[in-house]
Design a protein around this motif. Structure first.
Motif, short mmCIF file in Angstrom:
data_model
loop_
_atom_site.label_atom_id
_atom_site.label_comp_id
_atom_site.label_asym_id
_atom_site.label_seq_id
_atom_site.Cartn_x
_atom_site.Cartn_y
_atom_site.Cartn_z
N MET A 226 0.84 -1.19 0.00
CA MET A 226 0.00 0.00 0.00
C MET A 226 0.88 1.24 0.00
SD MET A 226 -3.00 -0.65 2.71
CE MET A 226 -3.40 -2.30 3.18
N THR A 227 0.43 2.24 -0.73
CA THR A 227 1.09 3.54 -0.71
C THR A 227 0.05 4.60 -0.37
OG1 THR A 227 0.76 3.87 -3.08
CG2 THR A 227 2.84 2.87 -2.40
N TRP A 228 0.42 5.49 0.49
CA TRP A 228 -0.49 6.52 0.98
C TRP A 228 0.00 7.88 0.53
CZ3 TRP A 228 -4.82 4.96 3.62
CH2 TRP A 228 -4.83 3.62 4.01
N THR A 229 -0.90 8.68 -0.05
CA THR A 229 -0.56 10.03 -0.49
C THR A 229 -1.72 10.98 -0.22
OG1 THR A 229 -1.37 9.59 -2.73
CG2 THR A 229 1.01 9.32 -2.36
N TRP A 230 -1.39 12.25 -0.15
CA TRP A 230 -2.40 13.31 -0.04
C TRP A 230 -2.45 14.06 -1.36
CZ3 TRP A 230 -5.32 13.64 4.21
CH2 TRP A 230 -4.84 13.10 5.41
N THR A 231 -3.64 14.43 -1.79
CA THR A 231 -3.75 15.41 -2.87
C THR A 231 -4.01 16.75 -2.21
OG1 THR A 231 -6.12 15.05 -3.20
CG2 THR A 231 -4.61 13.83 -4.63
N PHE A 232 -3.43 17.79 -2.76
CA PHE A 232 -3.60 19.14 -2.28
C PHE A 232 -4.56 19.85 -3.23
CE2 PHE A 232 1.17 18.60 -1.30
CZ PHE A 232 0.90 17.90 -0.14
N GLU A 233 -5.57 20.53 -2.67
CA GLU A 233 -6.61 21.13 -3.49
C GLU A 233 -6.93 22.56 -3.09
OE1 GLU A 233 -10.02 18.59 -3.11
OE2 GLU A 233 -9.05 16.92 -4.13
N SER A 234 -7.50 23.28 -4.06
CA SER A 234 -8.07 24.60 -3.79
C SER A 234 -9.41 24.39 -3.09
CB SER A 234 -8.28 25.36 -5.10
OG SER A 234 -9.32 24.74 -5.85
N SER A 235 -10.03 25.47 -2.68
CA SER A 235 -11.32 25.37 -1.98
C SER A 235 -12.43 24.82 -2.87
CB SER A 235 -11.73 26.73 -1.43
OG SER A 235 -11.89 27.65 -2.48
N VAL B 191 5.12 10.06 -0.92
CA VAL B 191 4.47 8.77 -0.67
C VAL B 191 4.83 8.30 0.73
CG1 VAL B 191 4.34 6.35 -1.39
CG2 VAL B 191 4.48 8.15 -3.11
N PHE B 192 3.84 7.81 1.47
CA PHE B 192 4.03 7.29 2.82
C PHE B 192 3.75 5.80 2.82
CE2 PHE B 192 2.82 11.71 3.07
CZ PHE B 192 3.80 12.23 3.89
N GLU B 193 4.45 5.07 3.68
CA GLU B 193 4.28 3.62 3.73
C GLU B 193 3.10 3.18 4.58
OE1 GLU B 193 7.78 1.32 4.40
OE2 GLU B 193 9.00 2.64 3.16
N SER B 194 2.59 4.08 5.43
CA SER B 194 1.45 3.71 6.27
C SER B 194 0.49 4.90 6.39
CB SER B 194 1.89 3.28 7.66
OG SER B 194 2.32 4.40 8.42
N ARG B 195 -0.75 4.57 6.71
CA ARG B 195 -1.76 5.61 6.91
C ARG B 195 -1.36 6.49 8.09
NH1 ARG B 195 -8.29 4.78 7.15
NH2 ARG B 195 -8.80 6.92 7.69
N GLY B 196 -0.85 5.87 9.15
CA GLY B 196 -0.43 6.63 10.32
C GLY B 196 0.65 7.64 10.00
N ASP B 197 1.62 7.24 9.18
CA ASP B 197 2.67 8.18 8.77
C ASP B 197 2.09 9.34 7.98
OD1 ASP B 197 4.61 6.59 9.98
OD2 ASP B 197 5.28 5.67 8.09
N ALA B 198 1.17 9.04 7.07
CA ALA B 198 0.55 10.08 6.25
C ALA B 198 -0.25 11.05 7.12
CB ALA B 198 -0.34 9.46 5.18
N GLU B 199 -1.02 10.52 8.06
CA GLU B 199 -1.84 11.37 8.91
C GLU B 199 -0.98 12.20 9.86
OE1 GLU B 199 -4.53 8.42 10.45
OE2 GLU B 199 -6.02 8.88 8.89
N SER B 200 0.08 11.62 10.38
CA SER B 200 0.99 12.38 11.25
C SER B 200 1.63 13.52 10.47
CB SER B 200 2.09 11.47 11.82
OG SER B 200 1.54 10.54 12.72
#
Length: 66
Positions: free
Chosen positions: A1-10, A20-29
């Motif tokens: 699994m790979t975890w990423t965030w997309t950055f968006e306008s309003s 890319v983060f290896e875990s959901r916890g890492d991404a959320e932190s």
């Protein structure tokens, strides 16, 4: 699994993606630590993805108006 965030306008236009983060916890932190910098860069909301699957979002980076 790979975890990423997309950055968006309003209005939901994608501005970019996180590393890319290896875990959901890492991404959320990470987003918890970086949200101030993201707002300064003009990012209004984020979405969390596990690979190509959206897990949740949009999540506003601004306080709610009560």
């Amino acid at each position: 699994m790979t975890w990423t965030w997309t950055f968006e306008s309003s209005i939901g236009d994608v501005i970019g993606r996180s590393e890319v983060f290896e875990s959901r916890g890492d991404a959320e932190s990470w987003v918890g630590e970086a949200f101030g910098e993201l707002v300064e860069q003009g990012i209004d909301q984020v979405r969390l993805f596990d690979g190509d699957a959206e897990v949740y979002g949009p999540m506003s980076l601004h306080p709610e108006n009560n």
